[in-house]
Scaffold this active site. Structure first.
Site, PDB file in Angstrom:
ATOM      1  N   GLU A 123       0.791  -1.317   0.297  1.00  0.00           N
ATOM      2  CA  GLU A 123       0.039   0.205   0.002  1.00  0.00           C
ATOM      3  C   GLU A 123       0.731   1.155  -0.171  1.00  0.00           C
ATOM      4  OE1 GLU A 123      -3.593   1.490   2.494  1.00  0.00           O
ATOM      5  OE2 GLU A 123      -3.245  -0.438   2.726  1.00  0.00           O
ATOM      6  N   GLU A 144      -3.790 -10.098   4.003  1.00  0.00           N
ATOM      7  CA  GLU A 144      -4.478 -10.020   4.926  1.00  0.00           C
ATOM      8  C   GLU A 144      -5.603 -11.052   4.892  1.00  0.00           C
ATOM      9  OE1 GLU A 144      -2.272  -6.121   3.895  1.00  0.00           O
ATOM     10  OE2 GLU A 144      -3.449  -7.379   2.638  1.00  0.00           O
TER      11      GLU A 144
END
Length: 262
Positions: A123, A144
């Site tokens: 990210e 995740e």
């Protein structure tokens, strides 16, 4: 564990440093926020480089072994999660990451990736860098979902910057892609040998830094803010910013720059 922030002339280097795979802690997110604020405010700095320390990873993402500080009061904790502005001064909450990614960045940053780039590390790479260099051993992923933490990997932004099918596959399978695939889908600009990673990032930084700071900012504004505009509106925005830039720099200032003297 820290964010090493080093200035050298017009170039600032941000290095993620935390053990073998550079997991990100709340404290590191806070340090990154403070470093970026300084970087954007310093008129001597024109471009940045973001990389990870060591040979194994750019960053393995948020350190899930580190507890996120809480107050014990449900209302306060909920407000902290909902709005980064509720992060108390000096707190090392993971919510600092939201502050980092919401900064209005007006200077370019080059990403230099070796090894693993996962989760929040990916990210950071996607949202904080504009040009990206990787080594052949680099791997990019969003694990995740395997930890029941879907939605925390920046997937909403990935679909804007990668082919949607690739972003969906990465998010839903949790499987990483290698450097060759990252190059094919334009996640990175080029793949270089490990010993060439930082020299190549620095070479590109020098090419950018030779230009006037105002021109760099205008180019950043034009590219970023035209992403979701219609072609006509994007052209109008670019033309308007160009006129303001020429007015601010002045004809003589432009002609006296290095590139015009060659």
């Amino acid at each position: 564990m820290s964010i090493d922030y080093v200035k050298a002339g017009p170039v600032a280097t941000f290095t993620l440093r935390n053990g073998k795979v550079n997991p990100l802690t709340g404290e590191m997110h806070r340090q990154m926020h403070d470093a970026l604020v300084d970087f954007l405010a310093d008129p001597e700095l024109k471009v940045g480089i973001l990389t990870g320390a060591g040979e194994r990873a750019f960053s393995a993402g948020d350190d899930i072994k580190t507890d996120d500080p809480v107050t014990g009061d449900p209302v306060t904790d909920l407000l902290t999660v909902m709005s980064p502005t509720h992060v108390a001064a000096g707190s090392d909450s993971f919510e600092w990451a939201n502050d980092v990614l919401r900064l209005d960045r007006t200077k370019p940053i080059i990403g230099a990736v070796r090894g693993w780039c996962l989760g929040r590390g990916l990210e950071y790479l996607v949202l904080l860098t504009d040009i990206r260099i990787a080594t052949p051993d680099a791997k990019f992923g969003l694990p995740e979902i395997a930890y029941g933490m879907g939605g925390l990997g920046g997937t909403m932004q990935l679909t804007r910057r990668l082919p949607a099918t690739t972003a969906w596959e990465m998010a839903l399978t949790g499987e990483p892609i290698d450097a060759a695939e990252a190059l094919r889908i334009h996640l990175v600009n080029r793949v270089v040998a490990p010993e060439d990673l930082m020299p190549e990032a620095e070479r590109i930084a020098v090419l950018i830094a030779r230009h006037p700071l105002l021109a760099i900012r205008v180019e950043m504004e034009a590219l970023r803010r035209s992403e979701n505009l219609s072609p006509d509106d994007a052209y109008a925005l670019g033309t308007h910013l160009y006129r303001l830039q020429r007015l601010a720099l002045g004809e003589s200032d432009v002609q006296d720059t290095f590139l015009y003297k060659r």
